[in-house]
Design a protein around this motif. Structure first.
Motif, PDB file in Angstrom:
ATOM      1  N   GLY A   1       0.803  -1.231   0.000  1.00 39.54           N
ATOM      2  CA  GLY A   1       0.000   0.000   0.000  1.00 39.54           C
ATOM      3  C   GLY A   1       0.828   1.270   0.000  1.00 39.54           C
ATOM      4  O   GLY A   1       0.350   2.324   0.427  1.00 39.54           O
ATOM      5  N   PHE A   2       2.080   1.188  -0.501  1.00 41.32           N
ATOM      6  CA  PHE A   2       2.945   2.380  -0.497  1.00 41.32           C
ATOM      7  C   PHE A   2       3.624   2.589  -1.850  1.00 41.32           C
ATOM      8  O   PHE A   2       3.588   1.717  -2.731  1.00 41.32           O
ATOM      9  CB  PHE A   2       3.990   2.273   0.625  1.00 41.32           C
ATOM     10  CG  PHE A   2       3.403   2.571   1.980  1.00 41.32           C
ATOM     11  CD1 PHE A   2       3.420   3.857   2.493  1.00 41.32           C
ATOM     12  CD2 PHE A   2       2.779   1.563   2.714  1.00 41.32           C
ATOM     13  CE1 PHE A   2       2.836   4.133   3.716  1.00 41.32           C
ATOM     14  CE2 PHE A   2       2.189   1.835   3.939  1.00 41.32           C
ATOM     15  CZ  PHE A   2       2.227   3.131   4.450  1.00 41.32           C
ATOM     16  N   ALA A   3       4.242   3.764  -1.999  1.00 41.98           N
ATOM     17  CA  ALA A   3       4.882   4.118  -3.276  1.00 41.98           C
ATOM     18  C   ALA A   3       5.961   5.162  -3.030  1.00 41.98           C
ATOM     19  O   ALA A   3       5.973   5.825  -1.988  1.00 41.98           O
ATOM     20  CB  ALA A   3       3.836   4.703  -4.232  1.00 41.98           C
TER      21      ALA A   3
ATOM     22  N   ALA B   1       0.239   4.403  -1.481  1.00 42.20           N
ATOM     23  CA  ALA B   1       0.182   4.107  -2.922  1.00 42.20           C
ATOM     24  C   ALA B   1      -0.874   4.982  -3.584  1.00 42.20           C
ATOM     25  O   ALA B   1      -1.907   5.287  -2.985  1.00 42.20           O
ATOM     26  CB  ALA B   1      -0.156   2.642  -3.122  1.00 42.20           C
ATOM     27  N   PHE B   2      -0.594   5.403  -4.797  1.00 41.87           N
ATOM     28  CA  PHE B   2      -1.569   6.207  -5.529  1.00 41.87           C
ATOM     29  C   PHE B   2      -1.641   5.737  -6.977  1.00 41.87           C
ATOM     30  O   PHE B   2      -0.664   5.203  -7.514  1.00 41.87           O
ATOM     31  CB  PHE B   2      -1.238   7.712  -5.443  1.00 41.87           C
ATOM     32  CG  PHE B   2       0.155   8.082  -5.906  1.00 41.87           C
ATOM     33  CD1 PHE B   2       1.246   7.966  -5.059  1.00 41.87           C
ATOM     34  CD2 PHE B   2       0.367   8.572  -7.193  1.00 41.87           C
ATOM     35  CE1 PHE B   2       2.530   8.313  -5.482  1.00 41.87           C
ATOM     36  CE2 PHE B   2       1.642   8.933  -7.620  1.00 41.87           C
ATOM     37  CZ  PHE B   2       2.731   8.797  -6.758  1.00 41.87           C
ATOM     38  N   ASN B   3      -2.811   5.937  -7.559  1.00 38.83           N
ATOM     39  CA  ASN B   3      -2.989   5.589  -8.965  1.00 38.83           C
ATOM     40  C   ASN B   3      -2.763   6.813  -9.839  1.00 38.83           C
ATOM     41  O   ASN B   3      -2.936   7.958  -9.391  1.00 38.83           O
ATOM     42  CB  ASN B   3      -4.396   5.041  -9.214  1.00 38.83           C
ATOM     43  CG  ASN B   3      -4.480   3.565  -8.862  1.00 38.83           C
ATOM     44  OD1 ASN B   3      -3.464   2.927  -8.566  1.00 38.83           O
ATOM     45  ND2 ASN B   3      -5.683   3.025  -8.887  1.00 38.83           N
ATOM     46  N   VAL B   4      -2.386   6.557 -11.061  1.00 38.48           N
ATOM     47  CA  VAL B   4      -2.127   7.634 -12.022  1.00 38.48           C
ATOM     48  C   VAL B   4      -2.842   7.302 -13.329  1.00 38.48           C
ATOM     49  O   VAL B   4      -2.887   6.131 -13.740  1.00 38.48           O
ATOM     50  CB  VAL B   4      -0.599   7.774 -12.253  1.00 38.48           C
ATOM     51  CG1 VAL B   4      -0.297   8.735 -13.403  1.00 38.48           C
ATOM     52  CG2 VAL B   4       0.102   8.252 -10.980  1.00 38.48           C
ATOM     53  N   GLU B   5      -3.408   8.332 -13.951  1.00 36.51           N
ATOM     54  CA  GLU B   5      -3.970   8.207 -15.303  1.00 36.51           C
ATOM     55  C   GLU B   5      -3.042   8.936 -16.260  1.00 36.51           C
ATOM     56  O   GLU B   5      -2.579  10.036 -15.941  1.00 36.51           O
ATOM     57  CB  GLU B   5      -5.335   8.901 -15.396  1.00 36.51           C
ATOM     58  CG  GLU B   5      -6.410   8.303 -14.542  1.00 36.51           C
ATOM     59  CD  GLU B   5      -7.681   9.157 -14.551  1.00 36.51           C
ATOM     60  OE1 GLU B   5      -8.688   8.674 -14.048  1.00 36.51           O
ATOM     61  OE2 GLU B   5      -7.653  10.315 -15.042  1.00 36.51           O
ATOM     62  N   GLN B   6      -2.813   8.339 -17.410  1.00 32.47           N
ATOM     63  CA  GLN B   6      -1.896   8.968 -18.368  1.00 32.47           C
ATOM     64  C   GLN B   6      -2.638   9.261 -19.682  1.00 32.47           C
ATOM     65  O   GLN B   6      -3.234   8.361 -20.274  1.00 32.47           O
ATOM     66  CB  GLN B   6      -0.730   8.014 -18.613  1.00 32.47           C
ATOM     67  CG  GLN B   6       0.275   8.496 -19.626  1.00 32.47           C
ATOM     68  CD  GLN B   6       1.598   7.746 -19.501  1.00 32.47           C
ATOM     69  OE1 GLN B   6       2.591   8.319 -19.086  1.00 32.47           O
ATOM     70  NE2 GLN B   6       1.621   6.472 -19.833  1.00 32.47           N
TER      71      GLN B   6
END
Ligand code: FAD
Length: 434
Positions: A106-108, A188-193
């Motif tokens: 759960g981390f980044a 943790a985080f999500n990214v949209e590209q």
């Protein structure tokens, strides 16, 4: 300080080795460590030694005709602490080993370079960076380090207590062999590209700040043709209140309808997911996917960092050289990086625009072009990437770093006999300049 143990036999390779780009032959003996405890005795026993990470630098900074020491087998996570949000790793770990480990818990990390296969220590040592107005280079997430010095002593330095830390972490390999690093991590985080095509140069010139501030990480790609940039890659964090609203048009550029590679006409299978499909940050912040050949594969690279308020001027100056740049370049990338405190960082005390060149692998052509590029960029005070190809003289380099003399003095204190000085460091850092 902890003292040294006995010499332990280590693996040594005799086969021919090169850097990633294969433009540098690594001729020295290759000492591959299998335990951190082996390092002090080995270092103590050698007259000259240079540490090498994953060899993704394009110049001789990680080279040694005598001895290279590699920690690539030392890639364990030593401590993971979700309360203090830190992870301590052995220095041979690569980001593609670390990031999935963190994601599972759960981390980044805060940011990544265009590829994820780099060693953490090699990346930090040269101030390797990604993009994003608010994102410092990858070394900015490191809070402490452990290092074996020339006499085999183990030294621990922390961002909080030790003034030397700001010199040693982005240390170009000049202080010793870094064995462990502690990094700050975040949930943790999500990214949209999203990728846009055909951004007119005048839009980039007139709206540089707005374009680069439009999302967490933004990259502009150009081959300097046709008065337009080929692509903009917009990487937006999901769910943090700064989400990028993708519209069909963005400063005159058009939303791509298929996945693209930064280099015109190359297939996009090796690239990270696009079209706004959300995914873990480590699968979106780099441009290239884990397990794939990044970038073109057969290439050279250069990159220059200018104070970001010079962005438009620097871009226009390079446009004036487009007739010479375009035939030699696969693609250029324009990014922004936040300022930091590392003495030898290309972004030391200045928020920067970074303009990179992925060159066709024709060194004679690139070698004659670099002085022209450095000359047109001169009014904008460019600093070259430590791990890439440049033409500046040692005296010019020295003039770009106000802490250079302090760096030289401190490195000489840690390594009085120059055990870690290879030819690159001797020429560019330790040569007295008048
Ligand atoms: C395809 C490609 C894409 C790239 N994209 C980017 C990008 O997006 N952004 C960017 O900034 N750069 C980029 N680079 C450049 C590259 O990532 C950096 O220069 C980085 O330093 C390479 O890391 P490495 O582990 O391969 O280091 P190496 O080349 O192995 O070594 C780099 C430096 O680290 C030192 N070092 C290594 N291990 C240790 C240790 N244990 N202790 C002390 N010093 C050590 C070496 O002595 C040397 O000075 C790219 C390179 C390639 C090939």
């Amino acid at each position: 300080m902890v003292s040294v143990g006995d010499v332990v036999p280590t693996r040594m390779e005799k086969i021919k080795r090169t850097n990633w780009a294969a433009n540098i032959m690594y001729d020295g003996a290759f000492h591959e460590m299998t335990a951190i405890e082996e390092i002090p005795a080995l270092v103590q026993s050698l007259e000259k030694v240079t540490a090498v990470g994953t060899g993704h630098t394009f110049n001789h900074i990680a080279d040694s005709p005598c001895n290279q020491i590699s920690l690539r087998l030392l890639h364990e996570v030593s401590t993971f602490d979700e309360v203090s949000r830190t992870v301590t790793v052995q220095a041979g770990i690569t980001y593609d080993q670390l990031c999935p480990y963190l994601e599972d818990r759960g981390f980044a990390v805060h940011n990544l370079a265009s590829l994820i296969q780099l060693s953490v220590v090699g990346a930090c040592s040269t101030a390797t960076h990604g993009s994003g107005d608010k994102n410092g280079n990858l070394a900015t997430s490191v809070s402490s380090l452990e290092m074996v010095t020339a006499d085999g002593e183990l030294v621990k330095l922390s961002r909080h207590n030790d003034v030397d830390f700001s010199a040693v972490l982005v240390g170009l390999g000049a202080f010793g062999v870094i064995t462990q690093l502690t990094l700050d991590i975040q949930p943790a985080f999500n990214v949209e590209q999203y990728v846009y095509e055909r951004l007119p140069f005048d839009q980039l010139r007139d709206h540089f700040d707005a374009i680069m501030a439009s999302a967490y990480s933004v990259s502009v790609f150009t081959d300097w043709q046709d008065q337009q940039n080929n692509e903009i890659w917009v990487k937006s964090r999901v769910g943090d209140g700064e989400k990028f609203e993708a519209t069909q048009k963005f400063f005159g550029a058009t939303l791509a309808t298929q996945k693209l590679h930064p280099v015109r006409n190359l297939p996009a299978e090796t690239c990270t997911e696009q079209m706004g499909i959300p995914g873990p940050s480590f699968e979106r912040l780099p441009h290239f996917r884990m397990g794939c050949t990044p970038s073109v594969g057969e290439e050279l690279q250069s990159e220059y960092f200018m104070p970001r308020h010079y962005a438009a001027g620097a871009i226009l100056a390079l446009q004036g050289l487009s007739d010479e740049i375009t035939p030699n370049v696969f693609v250029s990338e324009i990014r922004t990086v936040a300022a930091d405190e590392f003495w030898m960082s290309t972004c030391y005390h200045r928020a920067s625009v970074a303009i990179g060149f992925t060159w066709k692998p024709d060194w004679p052509a690139i070698k004659s072009l670099l002085p022209k590029i450095e000359s047109v960029l001169a009014p904008f005070d460019p600093r070259p990437h430590w791990g890439k190809l440049f033409h500046f003289s040692p005296a010019e380099l020295h003039s770009k770093y106000e802490k250079m003399d302090d760096f030289v003095q401190l490195a000489s204190k840690y390594d009085p006999k120059g055990k870690f000085r290879n030819e690159f460091l001797s020429s560019y850092i330790f040569t007295p300049c008048s």
